[in-house]
Design a protein around this motif. Structure first.
Motif, PDB file in Angstrom:
ATOM      1  N   HIS A  12      19.669 -14.380 154.472  1.00 18.10           N
ATOM      2  CA  HIS A  12      19.940 -13.176 153.394  1.00 18.10           C
ATOM      3  C   HIS A  12      20.800 -13.746 152.391  1.00 18.10           C
ATOM      4  O   HIS A  12      21.927 -14.646 152.584  1.00 18.10           O
ATOM      5  CB  HIS A  12      20.808 -11.858 153.967  1.00 18.10           C
ATOM      6  CG  HIS A  12      20.894 -10.975 153.145  1.00 18.10           C
ATOM      7  ND1 HIS A  12      20.195 -10.397 152.228  1.00 18.10           N
ATOM      8  CD2 HIS A  12      22.448 -10.561 152.598  1.00 18.10           C
ATOM      9  CE1 HIS A  12      20.525  -9.312 151.543  1.00 18.10           C
ATOM     10  NE2 HIS A  12      21.807  -9.654 151.472  1.00 18.10           N
ATOM     11  N   GLY A  13      20.237 -13.987 151.122  1.00 17.57           N
ATOM     12  CA  GLY A  13      21.019 -14.738 150.004  1.00 17.57           C
ATOM     13  C   GLY A  13      20.491 -15.955 149.846  1.00 17.57           C
ATOM     14  O   GLY A  13      21.199 -16.676 148.855  1.00 17.57           O
ATOM     15  N   SER A  14      19.518 -16.676 150.441  1.00 14.21           N
ATOM     16  CA  SER A  14      19.331 -17.992 150.494  1.00 14.21           C
ATOM     17  C   SER A  14      18.708 -18.505 148.880  1.00 14.21           C
ATOM     18  O   SER A  14      19.055 -19.438 148.544  1.00 14.21           O
ATOM     19  CB  SER A  14      18.459 -18.418 151.459  1.00 14.21           C
ATOM     20  OG  SER A  14      17.025 -17.689 151.300  1.00 14.21           O
ATOM     21  N   GLY A  15      17.875 -17.490 148.355  1.00 13.57           N
ATOM     22  CA  GLY A  15      17.539 -17.727 147.141  1.00 13.57           C
ATOM     23  C   GLY A  15      18.730 -17.935 146.042  1.00 13.57           C
ATOM     24  O   GLY A  15      18.696 -18.510 145.166  1.00 13.57           O
ATOM     25  N   CYS A  16      19.600 -16.851 146.275  1.00 11.64           N
ATOM     26  CA  CYS A  16      20.910 -16.752 145.214  1.00 11.64           C
ATOM     27  C   CYS A  16      21.661 -17.986 145.521  1.00 11.64           C
ATOM     28  O   CYS A  16      22.149 -18.679 144.496  1.00 11.64           O
ATOM     29  CB  CYS A  16      21.575 -15.593 145.683  1.00 11.64           C
ATOM     30  SG  CYS A  16      20.956 -14.058 145.504  1.00 11.64           S
ATOM     31  N   THR A  17      21.868 -18.423 146.815  1.00 16.54           N
ATOM     32  CA  THR A  17      22.633 -19.500 147.070  1.00 16.54           C
ATOM     33  C   THR A  17      22.238 -20.731 146.607  1.00 16.54           C
ATOM     34  O   THR A  17      22.689 -21.637 145.890  1.00 16.54           O
ATOM     35  CB  THR A  17      23.003 -19.690 148.657  1.00 16.54           C
ATOM     36  OG1 THR A  17      23.731 -18.584 149.022  1.00 16.54           O
ATOM     37  CG2 THR A  17      23.798 -20.995 148.826  1.00 16.54           C
ATOM     38  N   TYR A  18      20.873 -21.134 146.490  1.00 16.04           N
ATOM     39  CA  TYR A  18      20.249 -21.869 146.176  1.00 16.04           C
ATOM     40  C   TYR A  18      20.338 -22.324 144.674  1.00 16.04           C
ATOM     41  O   TYR A  18      20.572 -23.275 144.324  1.00 16.04           O
ATOM     42  CB  TYR A  18      18.671 -22.150 146.752  1.00 16.04           C
ATOM     43  CG  TYR A  18      17.724 -23.293 146.077  1.00 16.04           C
ATOM     44  CD1 TYR A  18      17.699 -24.686 146.872  1.00 16.04           C
ATOM     45  CD2 TYR A  18      16.919 -23.125 145.060  1.00 16.04           C
ATOM     46  CE1 TYR A  18      16.965 -25.672 146.044  1.00 16.04           C
ATOM     47  CE2 TYR A  18      16.094 -24.200 144.543  1.00 16.04           C
ATOM     48  CZ  TYR A  18      16.297 -25.452 145.086  1.00 16.04           C
ATOM     49  OH  TYR A  18      15.462 -26.460 144.483  1.00 16.04           O
ATOM     50  N   SER A  19      19.822 -21.287 143.978  1.00 15.48           N
ATOM     51  CA  SER A  19      19.972 -21.297 142.583  1.00 15.48           C
ATOM     52  C   SER A  19      21.049 -21.305 142.110  1.00 15.48           C
ATOM     53  O   SER A  19      21.676 -22.357 140.894  1.00 15.48           O
ATOM     54  CB  SER A  19      19.326 -20.041 141.862  1.00 15.48           C
ATOM     55  OG  SER A  19      19.994 -18.907 142.368  1.00 15.48           O
ATOM     56  N   ALA A  20      22.225 -20.951 142.771  1.00 11.33           N
ATOM     57  CA  ALA A  20      23.636 -21.109 142.249  1.00 11.33           C
ATOM     58  C   ALA A  20      24.050 -22.533 142.521  1.00 11.33           C
ATOM     59  O   ALA A  20      24.618 -23.029 141.681  1.00 11.33           O
ATOM     60  CB  ALA A  20      24.550 -20.063 143.019  1.00 11.33           C
ATOM     61  N   ALA A  21      23.630 -23.275 143.791  1.00 16.48           N
ATOM     62  CA  ALA A  21      23.973 -24.579 143.924  1.00 16.48           C
ATOM     63  C   ALA A  21      23.459 -25.489 142.849  1.00 16.48           C
ATOM     64  O   ALA A  21      24.111 -26.263 142.591  1.00 16.48           O
ATOM     65  CB  ALA A  21      23.562 -24.800 145.237  1.00 16.48           C
ATOM     66  N   THR A  64      13.421 -22.443 136.464  1.00 10.84           N
ATOM     67  CA  THR A  64      13.410 -21.226 137.235  1.00 10.84           C
ATOM     68  C   THR A  64      12.875 -21.681 138.696  1.00 10.84           C
ATOM     69  O   THR A  64      12.259 -22.662 139.105  1.00 10.84           O
ATOM     70  CB  THR A  64      12.164 -20.332 136.698  1.00 10.84           C
ATOM     71  OG1 THR A  64      12.088 -18.989 137.485  1.00 10.84           O
ATOM     72  CG2 THR A  64      10.629 -20.797 137.053  1.00 10.84           C
ATOM     73  N   THR A  65      13.535 -20.544 139.726  1.00  4.94           N
ATOM     74  CA  THR A  65      13.419 -21.184 141.163  1.00  4.94           C
ATOM     75  C   THR A  65      12.721 -19.997 142.082  1.00  4.94           C
ATOM     76  O   THR A  65      13.423 -19.520 142.931  1.00  4.94           O
ATOM     77  CB  THR A  65      14.856 -21.313 141.684  1.00  4.94           C
ATOM     78  OG1 THR A  65      15.504 -20.032 141.513  1.00  4.94           O
ATOM     79  CG2 THR A  65      15.765 -22.367 140.935  1.00  4.94           C
ATOM     80  N   PRO A  66      11.489 -19.768 141.717  1.00  7.27           N
ATOM     81  CA  PRO A  66      10.902 -18.501 142.463  1.00  7.27           C
ATOM     82  C   PRO A  66      10.672 -18.943 143.946  1.00  7.27           C
ATOM     83  O   PRO A  66      10.352 -20.282 144.107  1.00  7.27           O
ATOM     84  CB  PRO A  66       9.742 -18.318 141.737  1.00  7.27           C
ATOM     85  CG  PRO A  66       9.371 -19.729 141.040  1.00  7.27           C
ATOM     86  CD  PRO A  66      10.663 -20.357 140.961  1.00  7.27           C
ATOM     87  N   ASN A  67      10.634 -17.944 145.007  1.00  4.41           N
ATOM     88  CA  ASN A  67      10.035 -18.281 146.210  1.00  4.41           C
ATOM     89  C   ASN A  67       8.568 -18.040 146.094  1.00  4.41           C
ATOM     90  O   ASN A  67       7.969 -17.503 144.969  1.00  4.41           O
ATOM     91  CB  ASN A  67      10.511 -17.593 147.284  1.00  4.41           C
ATOM     92  CG  ASN A  67      10.639 -16.272 147.224  1.00  4.41           C
ATOM     93  OD1 ASN A  67       9.709 -15.572 146.539  1.00  4.41           O
ATOM     94  ND2 ASN A  67      11.488 -15.211 147.614  1.00  4.41           N
ATOM     95  N   THR A  86      10.071 -22.453 145.947  1.00  6.10           N
ATOM     96  CA  THR A  86      10.980 -22.922 146.907  1.00  6.10           C
ATOM     97  C   THR A  86      10.193 -23.003 148.243  1.00  6.10           C
ATOM     98  O   THR A  86       9.021 -22.079 148.353  1.00  6.10           O
ATOM     99  CB  THR A  86      12.019 -22.216 147.359  1.00  6.10           C
ATOM    100  OG1 THR A  86      11.906 -20.689 147.406  1.00  6.10           O
ATOM    101  CG2 THR A  86      13.352 -22.410 145.945  1.00  6.10           C
ATOM    102  N   GLY A  87      10.217 -23.834 149.279  1.00  5.12           N
ATOM    103  CA  GLY A  87       9.280 -23.904 150.408  1.00  5.12           C
ATOM    104  C   GLY A  87       9.794 -22.889 151.724  1.00  5.12           C
ATOM    105  O   GLY A  87       9.209 -23.415 152.544  1.00  5.12           O
TER     106      GLY A  87
END
Length: 255
Positions: free
Chosen positions: A203-212, A132-135, A169-170
């Motif tokens: 905008h969308g950085s969390g989505c991009t990170y988890s998708a990557a 899981t990748t929470p901010n 995420t930091g």
């Protein structure tokens, strides 16, 4: 190479299912996508959310997996407890390796989940996830801990790590991601170096990170290496973004 995203639709194109699809494609992974909710939003505000019927979402998943050999999937906005429980059942049914981006609130502040979502995520979805990748805001909601610095983020990562491997995420601290995983024989807490970028294109950085992360796992990288490469990819997407959102079409010649 193919991956599945189960997430909401952002008509601005910066986050949600479109961000996931663009990220998969940029990294050479064929995207399949199941939409859980429709939103009326742009990069600055979320006006409203319409959830898709979970039974219909289940049909989408079944029909894709009836034809495609998919091992890795990721989730984004699931919105309701009923949706979370259904997705968790499908993860177990199809033995999917799952990355969970626990989307609760948009970066603009708009609410993207119902009140009972947190406990359902912890009870049903995180225990069947690979990561899981929470901010920090999502980590606070999931743990009940206040996060003011990296020490607090480490405590939250360790708490969530009891359910599944976790990277906090930091982007809202000093840029370093905090990763924790636990096995029968070993517990490991580590840092993935990063930096705070002075940019409005987040905008969308969390989505991009988890998708990557998901894409790199599909390509056979280890979990830790996938996290490192995803952090670098997201940084470059932010640097190449415009109009308040990332550019996930930025292409990376990596394994």
């Amino acid at each position: 190479m193919i991956a599945l995203s189960i997430a909401g639709f952002d008509p601005s194109g910066g986050a949600g299912i479109l961000a996931d699809v663009k990220t998969f494609q940029a990294l050479g992974v064929y995207p399949t996508a199941v939409i859980t909710a429709l939103t009326a939003q742009n990069v600055k505000q979320v006006e409203s959310v319409e959830s898709v019927n979970p039974d219909f979402v289940a049909k989408q998943i079944d029909l894709i997996l009836a034809e495609e050999d998919i091992n890795y999937a990721k989730t984004g906005m699931l919105y309701s407890a009923e949706m979370v429980e259904m997705v968790a059942s499908k993860v177990k049914e199809y033995n999917l390796k799952l990355v969970v981006d626990p989307v609760l609130v948009a970066g603009s502040g708009g609410v993207l989940s119902q009140d009972n979502l947190v406990e359902t995520l912890k009870k049903h979805l995180l225990p069947v996830a690979e990561l899981t990748t929470p901010n920090i805001h999502e980590a606070e909601a999931l743990t009940g801990l206040e996060i003011k610095d990296e020490d607090d983020a480490c405590k939250a990562a360790c708490e969530l790590g009891k359910l599944c491997p976790t990277v906090v995420t930091g982007g809202h601290l000093n840029g370093r991601d905090i990763f924790y995983q636990s096995s029968l024989n070993e517990k490991s807490l580590g840092f993935i170096d990063g930096e705070i970028l002075k940019s409005n294109n987040t905008h969308g950085s969390g989505c991009t990170y988890s998708a990557a992360v998901t894409a790199y796992l599909v390509k056979g990288l280890s979990l830790v290496e996938s996290l490192k490469q995803a952090s670098y990819f997201t940084k470059k997407a932010i640097e190449n973004g415009s109009h308040g959102t990332l550019n996930q079409i930025w292409r990376l010649n990596q394994p």
